[in-house]
Write an enzyme that holds these catalytic residues in place. Structure first.
Site, PDB file in Angstrom:
ATOM      1  CE1 TYR A   1      14.938  51.494  -7.222  1.00 35.78           C
ATOM      2  CE2 TYR A   1      17.243  52.131  -7.561  1.00 35.78           C
ATOM      3  CZ  TYR A   1      16.171  51.899  -6.708  1.00 35.78           C
ATOM      4  OH  TYR A   1      16.330  52.052  -5.358  1.00 35.78           O
TER       5      TYR A   1
ATOM      6  CG  ASP B   1      34.207  43.520 -14.995  1.00 34.93           C
ATOM      7  OD1 ASP B   1      34.579  44.698 -15.144  1.00 34.93           O
ATOM      8  OD2 ASP B   1      34.919  42.597 -14.572  1.00 34.93           O
TER       9      ASP B   1
END
Ligand SMILES: Clc1ccc(CN2CCN(c3c(Br)cnc4[nH]c(-c5ccc(CN6CCOCC6)cc5)nc34)CC2)cc1
Length: 272
Positions: A94, A140
């Site tokens: 996270y 990406d």
């Protein structure tokens, strides 16, 4: 050597699910906490039905296979994965400070200064060196896919397919085309030098607030990319403009290699 850790099998019942962090075409990401350890994670839930019907299934496998073996401070961890009859679950690190995309939008001038920009570019360079050493390419690396961990540390979080985040203005089919290098616009086979081009696009966008080839239509953007047609605003430092000009180069072989970027005067001058 130490005995291999037995693979624990996880299940949804091991987690308390919190708020939704983002929505995607193939699933959603939630804040979650592992019950025993109280460890907070991001739980990505993908719908098998949506994936099964598309060619994305092998992409998810590749994603899991690659990301689960990577260990680097600037690459988001994939801790575990499991599935039930309808869904695949990825237990991810996270990142408490969200995406670089939203951090850029939150800037008063919608752009970062030399120090902050060079810090992000250097972190990305070290992650790309790690990936390229392992022949992993084409992460990406656009702002939507870069997350900020504790103390704002950059993390590559490559989801492998486009997502329609609430706050990302670029709702195009396969994610923004702004970051595509000429060789990919022309559908030529791409090498790891595509990452050098994307790094140049990102460097420009961090310092200027929009991508170098940004245009009203895809067509116009493609044309500008193929002609390497961009202008660097006056407020961008000469050193930064020089680095960008060494990355936004048509011939992939002539782009500045990662180890040289790390030693570039702009990076050295603005990072510890
Ligand atoms: Cl299938 C799919 C669905 C959605 C997405 C798009 N996001 C990809 C990144 N996701 C996150 C992951 Br993975 C790991 N850690 C995260 N941390 C966050 C996050 C953390 C905090 C915020 C809140 N902002 C923090 C900055 O200040 C303003 C409020 C927003 C997002 N999103 C993620 C969230 C969803 C990708 C794939």
């Amino acid at each position: 050597s130490a005995p291999a850790k037995p693979k624990k099998t996880w299940a949804l019942s091991n987690f308390d699910i919190g708020r939704q962090l983002g929505r995607g075409k193939f699933g959603n990401v939630y804040l979650a906490r592992e019950k025993e350890s109280q460890f907070v994670v991001a739980l990505k839930v993908l719908f098998k039905r949506q994936i099964g019907e598309t060619k994305v299934e092998h992409q998810v496998r590749r994603e899991i296979e690659i990301q689960s073996h990577l260990r680097h401070p600037h690459i988001l961890r994939l801790y575990a994965y499991f599935h039930d009859e309808a869904r695949i679950y990825l237990v991810l690190e996270y990142a408490p400070q969200g995406t670089l995309f939203s951090a850029l939008q939150a800037q008063p001038m919608k752009r970062f200064d030399d120090r902050q920009s060079a810090t992000y570019i250097k972190a990305l360079c070290s992650a790309l060196l790690y990936l390229h050493e392992r022949d992993i390419i084409h992460r990406d690396i656009k702002p939507e896919n870069l997350l900020l961990g504790h103390k704002g540390v950059l993390k590559i979080a490559d989801f492998g397919w486009s997502v329609h985040e609430p706050n990302s203005m670029r709702l195009t089919l396969c994610g923004t085309v702004d970051y595509l290098p000429p060789e990919m616009v022309l559908n030529k086979p791409h090498t790891k030098n595509v990452d050098l081009w994307s790094l140049g696009v990102l460097c420009f966008e961090l310092l200027v607030g929009h991508a170098p080839f940004f245009s009203k239509t895809y067509e116009e953007t493609y044309q500008k990319i193929l002609k390497v047609d961009y202008k660097t605003p006056e407020h961008v430092s000469k050193a930064a403009a020089h680095l960008i000009s060494k990355l936004l180069v048509l011939n992939p072989m002539h782009r500045m290699p990662l180890d040289q970027i790390m030693l570039h005067p702009w990076i050295v001058a603005h990072t510890q």
